[in-house]
Enzyme design. Structure first.
Site, PDB file in Angstrom:
ATOM      1  N   GLU A   1       5.195   4.636 -22.309  1.00  0.00           N
ATOM      2  CA  GLU A   1       5.473   5.826 -23.119  1.00  0.00           C
ATOM      3  C   GLU A   1       6.251   6.828 -22.275  1.00  0.00           C
ATOM      4  OE1 GLU A   1       1.841   7.245 -24.863  1.00  0.00           O
ATOM      5  OE2 GLU A   1       1.181   5.198 -25.278  1.00  0.00           O
TER       6      GLU A   1
ATOM      7  N   HIS B   1      -1.582  -7.031 -12.925  1.00  0.00           N
ATOM      8  CA  HIS B   1      -0.162  -7.380 -12.817  1.00  0.00           C
ATOM      9  C   HIS B   1       0.595  -7.106 -14.123  1.00  0.00           C
ATOM     10  CE1 HIS B   1       3.303 -10.231 -12.750  1.00  0.00           C
ATOM     11  NE2 HIS B   1       3.310  -9.975 -11.447  1.00  0.00           N
TER      12      HIS B   1
ATOM     13  N   ASP C   1      -0.475   5.691 -20.900  1.00  0.00           N
ATOM     14  CA  ASP C   1       0.966   5.503 -20.967  1.00  0.00           C
ATOM     15  C   ASP C   1       1.357   4.228 -21.702  1.00  0.00           C
ATOM     16  OD1 ASP C   1       2.715   7.427 -20.229  1.00  0.00           O
ATOM     17  OD2 ASP C   1       2.942   6.808 -18.154  1.00  0.00           O
TER      18      ASP C   1
ATOM     19  N   ASP D   1      21.079 -14.547 -12.081  1.00  0.00           N
ATOM     20  CA  ASP D   1      22.013 -13.806 -12.939  1.00  0.00           C
ATOM     21  C   ASP D   1      22.298 -12.419 -12.390  1.00  0.00           C
ATOM     22  OD1 ASP D   1      22.617 -15.509 -15.354  1.00  0.00           O
ATOM     23  OD2 ASP D   1      20.432 -15.604 -15.369  1.00  0.00           O
TER      24      ASP D   1
ATOM     25  N   ASP E   1       2.087 -12.585 -19.488  1.00  0.00           N
ATOM     26  CA  ASP E   1       1.610 -12.162 -18.174  1.00  0.00           C
ATOM     27  C   ASP E   1       0.084 -12.190 -18.147  1.00  0.00           C
ATOM     28  OD1 ASP E   1       1.380 -10.383 -15.665  1.00  0.00           O
ATOM     29  OD2 ASP E   1       3.542 -10.466 -15.970  1.00  0.00           O
TER      30      ASP E   1
ATOM     31  N   SER F   1       8.651  -9.823  -9.772  1.00  0.00           N
ATOM     32  CA  SER F   1       7.898  -9.457 -10.979  1.00  0.00           C
ATOM     33  C   SER F   1       8.247  -8.056 -11.456  1.00  0.00           C
ATOM     34  CB  SER F   1       6.390  -9.515 -10.710  1.00  0.00           C
ATOM     35  OG  SER F   1       5.894 -10.820 -10.776  1.00  0.00           O
TER      36      SER F   1
ATOM     37  N   ASN G   1       6.898  12.269 -22.391  1.00  0.00           N
ATOM     38  CA  ASN G   1       5.682  12.845 -22.958  1.00  0.00           C
ATOM     39  C   ASN G   1       4.894  13.652 -21.928  1.00  0.00           C
ATOM     40  OD1 ASN G   1       4.824  10.739 -21.363  1.00  0.00           O
ATOM     41  ND2 ASN G   1       3.487   9.817 -22.908  1.00  0.00           N
TER      42      ASN G   1
ATOM     43  N   ASP H   1       0.813  -1.209   0.000  1.00  0.00           N
ATOM     44  CA  ASP H   1       0.000   0.000   0.000  1.00  0.00           C
ATOM     45  C   ASP H   1       0.853   1.268   0.000  1.00  0.00           C
ATOM     46  OD1 ASP H   1      -2.348  -1.463   0.106  1.00  0.00           O
ATOM     47  OD2 ASP H   1      -2.282  -1.622   2.285  1.00  0.00           O
TER      48      ASP H   1
ATOM     49  N   VAL I   1      18.161 -18.535 -19.745  1.00  0.00           N
ATOM     50  CA  VAL I   1      17.299 -17.404 -19.407  1.00  0.00           C
ATOM     51  C   VAL I   1      18.101 -16.461 -18.516  1.00  0.00           C
ATOM     52  CG1 VAL I   1      15.202 -18.801 -19.545  1.00  0.00           C
ATOM     53  CG2 VAL I   1      16.330 -18.481 -17.335  1.00  0.00           C
TER      54      VAL I   1
END
Length: 832
Positions: free
Chosen positions: A220, A209, A192, A349, A183, A373, A223, A143, A326
Site C-alpha cells: 500500500e 520471505h 501495508d 533478461d 512464494d 528474490s 498512505n 542484518d 519468462v
C-alpha cells in the site's frame, strides 16, 4: 488440497509404510502416455485414487525395475481430467497436460534414482520420468538496516534505481490488476498489505520471505505509513509453495494462480527448483505450468538465483529462470553493480535492485533483505504498471519493453561482468520504470499486428519430437519433419529510424524449435532483416507421423494457415488535420523528432496553397476538388514524407461514388396510411449530421437529427400530398436541403408492396418479400454497409429473394429495393 498430506497418514504406525515420511528428493515422477490409469477405490470409508496398470507388457517392465501398483502413488489427486481443456475469457481454449497420467515412485535406498530414471525413459509407455523435488526461496539474509527504499529512490548513487518516482508521475497502477505471488505466503494482517489481498492461500512460512516479496511489488502506497510498492494500486494473490510436498504441488500453485482471475496478469516467482542437496534442478512438470501461464497471456517474472558461495556467482542455469518465455531477473546493488551473489547466464533478461532492500516483514514490521528474490518483484511491479497503463499489451510486449527501456550497466573497473549492451551479468541492464512507461507514450508508436500464411524456407529430415500440452495433439513422442515458414511484412507507417520489432506468441499460430514442445505460440523476427519499411518473420510447423507410421498432418497449422503475431515499436510521425478544407485549415505533425523541421507542399497550388513553414492551408480561386498535402520531415527522420488526401471547397455535386441527389425515392412516393417507412438521404461527403423536417401528421421514430442519412417515420392517417425535407449539414462549410413528395392513400390502395426482411436480426441469411402479385416486373435488391458500400445486388422477377450473409460482418446494413417507380429502404441487423 495441494498443501496437506492425507490425514490418514497420521493414523498409520511408523512401520506401516514410508509414505508418512515423504521425502520428494527420494522420489521419481513418471508420466505415462498409456497403460497406467487411476481408479477410485473405497478404503476405510473413504474414496481414494489408486494406480492401476492395465497393460501386461508395461506391468512386466515395471516389475523388473521393482515398481508395481502397490508402491506407485497418484501424484496429483486434485486434478480433474476434464480440466485438460481450459476455456479462456476470449472464447479460446488451452490444453493442459493430463496430470491424471502422472504418478510418484519412492526409490528404495538400495537402488539408484538416476539409473531408474534412465530405464523408465526407455519404456515406450512412459512419456517422461524425472526426479521429484521441492523449491527454495532465493534470499540472502542481512542484518543491515536502511531507512529508505533505495531501489525506488537512490540518493547514494543518483539514478542507480528503477526511477520509480518519475514513473509514478506518469502512472501509479490499476486496482483491477492482480499480481500473483508464488512464494511462502503473505501476512494478510500487515498494515501495508491488508487492503491488497485478493483471494489465495492464508498464512505464511519461509520466515516471512513472501511478505517481503509482496511488499516490494505492491505494498500500500502514498498512505503516510510504511513502504511503497512499485505498483501502488495492484492487488496481491498469494499461492503458498513453502509447505508444498513436491513439484506437482508447485505445478498446481502456478495453475491455480492463472485460473484465479483473468485480471491476474503478472506472476512473481522468487524461488528455485532444487533437489535433495538444494542443488538447482529442472522439472518438466513445473515447466508445463509456466507454459500454461504463457499461453494464457500471463507475464512470469522469476529470480535468476543466488550463488551458494557469496562472491562466486553460478554460471549454470537455475530453474524456473532457465525456462523459455519468462523474465529472468538478476540483482544490482546501491552502486549500480551486479550483486556478487547474483547468478549469470545467457538466459538473464534484466537486473533490478536486490541488495539491502527495505520491505514489509513479519509481525507487522519492516526489514532489509538481499537476494535475487528481492530483485524479481521490482520487475513484477513494473510489468503490472505497464499492463495497467496499456491493457492491450501481450506478455511478450511487456518483456520486450522492459528489456528495451533498461539502463545499460557497463562497469569495466568494478569487475562485475558487465559490458556495453547485453551481457551475462546484467542482461539488458537495470530496469527503468519511467522509461518503460514512456515507451508507451508519444512520440512512440506501438502497433500490435498479425499476418496469415507464409512460405516454407527450409525443412528438416524426419526425427523424433515430444509434444506436451500442445493443442489438438495427444501428449507423446512422434516422428516429425519440421518446416521453417517465413513471411515478409511491410510496415503501414513511416518510421524515423529502424523500429523495434518482436514476435508475440499469444494469438500466434506456429510453434518453436523446442523439444519437448509445449505448444506455445511462436513468432520470431529473422535476425538482420528489420529495416525502416519492413521485416521478415518466421515460425515453425511440424509434419507429424505416429511412431507406427500413421500420418497425422501439419501442426499447429499448414504453412498457408500459420498466423504471425508481432509488434512494431518506434517513432512514427503522423499528419494531423482535416480531410475537408472549406476556406482554411491548420496541419501539423505529431510525434515529430526534436531535431527536425517540416516543409509543407500542395499537389494543386492553384486550388490549395499551403504555407511551407507553418502548415496553414488556404483555398484559392474558389476551387472545388481534391488535393494532396505533403509534409516532408527534414533531419532526424530519414527524409520521411507524410501525405493526406483532402477535399477543397464544397463536396462534389455529381460524382460516380460521391453523389448528391437528395432524399432517396422517385417523386412522388405513394404510401398507405398508418404505415412506418424508412427514408434515406443520398450519401453527402463530409456531412457530419442530417436534419429532417417532417410535415404535420408524420412522426420520427427517434430523433429528427441523425449522424447517418437514415430515418424511420410513421405516416399520417390522413390521405393527402406531403413534402419531406432532408438537410445535410457540415458545421464548417455547408447546409444543403432536398425534398421528397409523398402521396398518402388509404390503406389497401396502392402503397408499398415489399414486406419487411425476415428474420431481422438475421443470422446466416434473410428473406426479402419483393412483391405480392404474380408480376413479371423486374425488381432490384441491394444491400449497403454503414459506409454505403454495396455488399449485395441482384435483379430478379421472383417474389422473394434470399440474401446470404455468411461472408458479412455483424452490424447494421441498409436494404434498398426498387420495383418500378417504388423505392423502399429498410434497416437489417446481422448478428451471427
Amino acid at each position: 488440497m495441494k498443501k496437506l498430506l492425507p490425514l490418514i497418514i497420521l493414523l498409520l504406525s511408523l512401520n506401516t509404510h514410508l509414505k508418512a515420511q515423504r521425502d520428494p528428493s527420494k522420489e521419481i515422477l513418471i508420466f505415462f502416455k498409456e497403460g497406467a490409469n487411476r481408479e477410485a477405490k473405497q478404503e476405510n470409508g473413504e474414496t481414494i485414487l489408486r494406480p492401476t496398470i492395465k497393460k501386461q507388457r508395461l506391468k512386466s517392465s515395471l516389475a523388473k525395475l521393482g515398481i508395481n501398483e502397490i508402491n506407485l502413488e497418484v501424484a496429483n489427486p486434485k486434478f480433474n481430467e476434464a480440466d485438460t481443456i481450459k476455456a479462456m475469457k476470449d472464447n479460446t481454449y488451452l490444453q493442459l497436460p493430463n496430470m491424471a497420467k502422472l504418478f510418484r515412485f519412492r526409490v528404495p535406498d538400495d537402488k539408484s534414482k538416476k539409473d531408474l530414471i534412465e530405464a523408465l525413459n526407455k519404456l515406450p509407455e512412459v512419456l517422461y520420468a524425472e526426479a521429484n523435488g521441492s523449491v527454495a526461496p532465493l534470499l540472502i539474509p542481512s542484518d543491515t538496516r536502511f531507512n529508505q527504499q533505495w531501489g525506488l529512490r537512490n540518493t547514494t548513487t543518483i539514478g542507480a534505481d528503477i526511477h520509480a518516482e518519475a514513473a509514478w508521475d506518469i502512472y501509479t497502477g490499476n486496482a483491477n490488476n492482480i499480481i500473483g505471488i508464488i512464494d511462502g505466503g503473505v501476512d494478510a494482517t500487515h498494515v501495508d498489505l491488508n487492503d491488497k489481498i485478493s483471494g489465495g492461500d492464508t498464512g505464511f512460512g519461509w520466515s516471512g520471505h513472501g511478505i517481503h516479496v509482496a511488499g516490494i511489488a505492491a505494498a500500500e502506497s502514498n498512505n503516510s505509513q510504511g513502504v511503497s510498492g512499485v505498483d501502488w494500486n495492484a492487488r496481491i494473490h498469494a499461492q503458498r509453495i513453502d509447505n508444498t510436498s513436491d513439484d506437482v504441488d508447485t505445478f498446481n500453485a502456478i495453475v491455480d494462480a492463472v485460473d484465479f482471475s483473468p485480471n491476474l496478469f503478472v506472476i512473481n516467482n522468487s524461488w528455485s527448483l532444487v533437489d535433495e542437496n538444494r542443488i538447482p534442478k529442472n522439472s518438466l512438470t513445473v515447466r508445463q505450468a509456466f507454459a500454461y501461464a504463457y499461453k494464457s497471456n500471463r507475464t512470469s517474472v522469476v529470480s535468476m538465483g543466488n550463488s551458494h558461495v557469496v562472491g562466486q556467482p553460478t554460471d549454470g542455469t537455475e530453474f524456473p529462470a532457465g525456462f523459455d518465455n519468462v523474465i529472468a531477473v538478476g540483482a544490482s546493488d546501491i552502486s549500480d553493480r551486479v550483486a556478487n551473489f547474483s547468478n549469470r547466464g545467457n538466459h538473464i533478461d534484466v537486473t533490478a535492485p536486490g541488495v539491502n532492500i527495505m520491505s514489509t516483514f513479519t509481525n507487522g514490521g519492516y526489514t532489509n533483505q538481499s537476494g535475487t528474490s528481492m530483485a524479481s518483484p521490482h520487475v513484477a511491479g513494473v510489468a503490472s504498471l505497464l499492463k495497467g497503463f496499456n491493457p492491450s499489451l501481450a506478455n511478450d510486449d511487456i518483456e520486450n519493453i522492459i528489456r528495451l527501456s533498461a539502463d545499460d550497466l557497463n562497469n569495466p573497473g568494478l569487475n562485475d561482468g558487465t559490458g556495453p549492451g547485453f551481457d551475462q551479468s546484467s542482461g539488458a541492464g537495470r530496469v527503468n520504470a519511467e522509461r518503460a512507461l514512456n515507451f508507451l507514450r508519444a512520440p512512440f508508436s506501438l502497433d500490435k499486428l498479425s499476418a496469415t500464411g507464409g512460405t516454407v524456407s527450409s525443412s528438416t529430415g524426419f526425427f523424433t519430437q515430444q509434444f506436451l500440452a500442445a493443442s489438438n495433439i495427444a501428449d507423446g513422442n512422434y516422428v516429425v519433419k519440421r518446416h521453417e515458414v517465413r513471411r515478409q511484412i511491410t510496415f503501414s507507417k513511416s518510421y524515423c529510424d529502424i523500429p523495434n520489432v518482436w514476435g508475440v506468441g499469444f494469438n500466434a499460430r506456429g510453434w518453436s524449435l523446442a523439444n519437448p514442445n509445449f505448444g506455445e505460440g511462436f513468432t520470431e523476427v529473422v535476425p538482420g532483416t528489420v529495416t525502416q519499411t519492413g521485416a521478415t518473420l518466421r515460425t515453425f510447423v511440424y509434419e507429424v507421423t505416429t511412431i507406427g507410421g500413421t500420418a497425422l498432418g501439419f501442426f499447429p497449422a499448414t504453412p498457408s494457415n500459420v498466423i504471425f503475431s508481432y509488434t512494431v515499436h518506434g517513432i512514427a510521425p503522423t499528419l494531423n488535420g482535416s480531410n475537408l478544407i472549406c476556406a482554411t485549415a491548420n496541419y501539423s505533425v505529431a510525434n515529430q523528432p526534436i531535431v527536425s523541421s517540416i516543409t509543407w507542399s500542395s499537389s494543386n497550388p492553384s486550388g490549395l496553397s499551403i504555407n511551407p513553414t507553418t502548415g496553414v492551408a488556404t483555398r484559392v480561386n474558389n476551387y472545388n476538388g481534391p488535393a494532396t498535402i505533403t509534409a516532408t520531415i527534414n533531419g532526424g527522420c530519414g527524409g520521411v514524407n507524410l501525405q493526406r488526401n483532402v477535399w477543397v471547397g464544397n463536396p462534389p455535386a455529381d460524382n460516380s461514388t460521391l453523389i448528391w441527389t437528395g432524399v432517396r425515392g422517385t417523386n412522388p412516393v405513394t404510401l398507405n396510411t398508418g404505415s412506418t417507412n424508412q427514408y434515406q438521404c443520398d450519401f453527402v461527403p463530409y456531412a457530419d449530421s442530417y436534419t429532417w423536417v417532417l410535415p404535420r401528421g408524420f412522426r420520427a421514430i427517434g430523433s429528427t437529427t441523425t449522424s447517418s442519412p437514415f430515418i424511420s417515420i410513421t405516416t399520417t392517417s390522413q390521405v393527402g400530398t406531403y413534402t419531406l425535407l432532408c438537410r445535410a449539414n457540415n458545421g464548417a462549410c455547408f447546409s444543403w436541403t432536398s425534398s421528397l413528395t409523398i402521396n398518402v392513400v388509404s390503406s389497401g390502395g396502392g402503397g408499398q408492396q415489399m414486406r419487411a426482411a425476415f428474420p431481422n436480426p438475421a443470422n446466416d441469411s434473410f428473406t426479402v418479400k419483393v412483391k405480392e402479385e404474380d408480376s413479371k416486373e423486374v425488381a432490384e435488391v441491394a444491400l449497403f454497409n454503414k459506409s454505403m458500400e454495396r455488399v449485395y445486388y441482384v435483379k430478379t422477377e421472383e417474389k422473394e429473394v434470399i440474401v446470404s450473409t455468411t461472408n458479412l460482418l455483424p452490424g447494421v446494413y441498409y436494404l434498398n429495393v426498387v420495383l418500378g417507380k417504388e423505392v423502399t429502404q429498410k434497416q437489417v441487423v446481422i448478428n451471427h
